[in-house]
Design an enzyme around this catalytic site. Structure first.
Site, mmCIF file in Angstrom:
data_model
loop_
_atom_site.group_PDB
_atom_site.id
_atom_site.type_symbol
_atom_site.label_atom_id
_atom_site.label_comp_id
_atom_site.label_asym_id
_atom_site.label_seq_id
_atom_site.Cartn_x
_atom_site.Cartn_y
_atom_site.Cartn_z
ATOM 1 N N LYS A 247 1.037 20.122 -8.700
ATOM 2 C CA LYS A 247 1.286 21.372 -9.445
ATOM 3 C C LYS A 247 0.073 22.297 -9.376
ATOM 4 C CE LYS A 247 3.781 18.649 -12.881
ATOM 5 N NZ LYS A 247 3.605 18.145 -14.249
ATOM 6 N N ARG B 251 -10.487 8.096 -3.599
ATOM 7 C CA ARG B 251 -10.424 8.427 -2.165
ATOM 8 C C ARG B 251 -9.996 9.872 -2.045
ATOM 9 N NH1 ARG B 251 -7.842 4.898 2.613
ATOM 10 N NH2 ARG B 251 -9.804 3.839 2.236
ATOM 11 N N ARG C 209 -5.241 -1.270 2.127
ATOM 12 C CA ARG C 209 -6.283 -2.266 1.833
ATOM 13 C C ARG C 209 -7.147 -1.884 0.637
ATOM 14 N NH1 ARG C 209 -4.883 -2.949 7.114
ATOM 15 N NH2 ARG C 209 -4.438 -0.752 6.838
ATOM 16 N N THR C 210 -7.721 -0.686 0.679
ATOM 17 C CA THR C 210 -8.732 -0.337 -0.326
ATOM 18 C C THR C 210 -8.116 -0.228 -1.712
ATOM 19 O OG1 THR C 210 -9.764 0.937 1.454
ATOM 20 C CG2 THR C 210 -10.636 1.266 -0.766
ATOM 21 N N HIS D 136 -17.787 5.234 3.201
ATOM 22 C CA HIS D 136 -16.812 4.251 2.699
ATOM 23 C C HIS D 136 -17.640 3.006 2.347
ATOM 24 C CE1 HIS D 136 -13.202 2.144 1.960
ATOM 25 N NE2 HIS D 136 -12.556 2.310 3.103
HETATM 26 N N1 CP Z 1 -10.045 0.125 5.743
HETATM 27 C C1 CP Z 1 -9.353 0.948 4.940
HETATM 28 O O1 CP Z 1 -9.941 1.801 4.256
HETATM 29 O O2 CP Z 1 -8.012 0.732 4.950
HETATM 30 P P1 CP Z 1 -6.961 1.512 4.016
HETATM 31 O O3 CP Z 1 -6.907 2.943 4.486
HETATM 32 O O4 CP Z 1 -5.651 0.778 4.212
HETATM 33 O O5 CP Z 1 -7.462 1.429 2.607
#
Ligand code: CP
Length: 319
Positions: A91, A113, A63-64, A141
């Site tokens: 590496k 992320r 999603r993100t 988040h």
């Molecule tokens: N909600 C969320 O962060 O989903 P993903 O891990 O698929 O990005």
């Protein structure tokens, strides 16, 4: 669109604790405009033409990552995805060097992320481009918190003051829980959590929530239930007896959902472990806003990129 009295120009988006209510409202109002753009037949507008965005993901995401990519592309930016498993990170390149390397390519924003709490804050110290935290360990988040609030507004929950908001499950490992607890408390909501004690942070009440051992107690009269994914990948040892036992004692099912208000909105950040923290029928029921959350994620991320990279000055060009 109303003229902004607050600005996110050049701002690193690291968590929602550091957002004022006015800044949250600015993002949500801008996201409403962005949603109109993403609903057009031809979605592409030139608001971020000439800007480059790098999605740097050290952890899996559907999603993100996809929604940040689409958000940048709908606004006319060039977007590059780096999946660290196929990058020079394997590496041995360290986070600092990876950030400095992508910065050297003149990108304007890095959406990152990372599995370690504080990684986005570190990146923001090191890097000149805008850093947008797309999830750092169990810390934060922020775009998920904003898209959840946007979704609740669409569902009629414009004012969260006094609303009973319940978060179920794995609070300990959840950046979504920490983010939503901070944001919902800021909006004056009455925040409750429930789940197995080993999946609660130490002194969970100090986060500004009421803890319930029994989830029925938490759900009673709820306006919103946010069901969290059990994050087995972050657990070092089994923190509950078995998946079947977890679903029986802590899973959200139809019978338990009936304890909430009839119009209670069910959120889940995804991906869902169906049959574990949420039953198949609740995951598909009318009260579940889970696919709305996904769609609104694109609009909210368009708003974040637009506001941080232009200060919101070129909305006219987007129309
Ligand atoms: N909600 C969320 O962060 O989903 P993903 O891990 O698929 O990005």
């Amino acid at each position: 669109m109303a003229k902004a009295t607050v600005s996110l120009a050049g701002r690193d988006i690291l968590d929602l604790e550091s957002f004022s209510v006015e800044e949250i409202n600015l993002v949500l109002q801008t996201a409403a405009e962005m949603k109109k753009i993403m609903k057009r037949d031809i979605k592409k507008v030139p608001s971020l033409r000439g800007k480059s965005i790098i999605n740097l993901f050290y952890e899996p995401s559907t999603r993100t990552r996809t929604s940040f990519e689409l958000a940048g592309k709908y606004l006319g930016a060039d977007v590059v995805n780096i999946t660290t498993s196929t990058s020079s990170v394997v590496k041995g390149e360290c986070l600092r060097d990876t950030i400095l390397t992508v910065q050297s390519m003149c990108c304007d924003a890095i959406v990152m992320r990372h599995p370690i709490e504080g990684a986005a804050v570190y990146a923001a110290d090191v890097a000149k481009p805008v850093i947008i935290n797309a999830g750092d360990g169990a810390h934060a988040h922020p775009s998920q918190g904003l898209l959840d609030m946007f979704t609740l507004r669409e569902k009629g929950l414009k004012d969260l003051n006094g609303k009973k908001m319940v978060i179920l499950g794995d609070i300990l490992y959840s950046r979504v829980a920490r983010t939503n607890i901070a944001a919902w408390n800021k909006m004056g909501a009455d925040v409750h959590v429930a789940g197995p004690r080993p999946l609660m942070p130490y002194a969970v009440e100090s986060l500004g929530v009421t803890y319930h051992k029994r989830i029925e107690e938490a759900i009673e009269g709820a306006d919103v239930i946010d069901v969290l994914r059990i994050q087995l990948e972050r657990q070092k040892s089994g923190l509950f007896p078995s998946p079947r036992e977890y679903a029986r004692i802590f899973g959200l099912n139809e019978a338990r959902l009936k304890l909430a208000k009839p119009d209670c909105v069910v959120l889940h950040p995804g991906p869902m472990n169906r049959g574990l923290e949420i039953s198949w029928d609740v995951g598909y029921c009318d009260q579940a806003a889970i696919r709305d959350e996904v769609q609104n994620g694109v609009a909210v991320r368009m708003a974040l990129l637009f506001l941080t990279l232009t200060g919101g000055k070129q909305i006219e060009a987007a129309n």
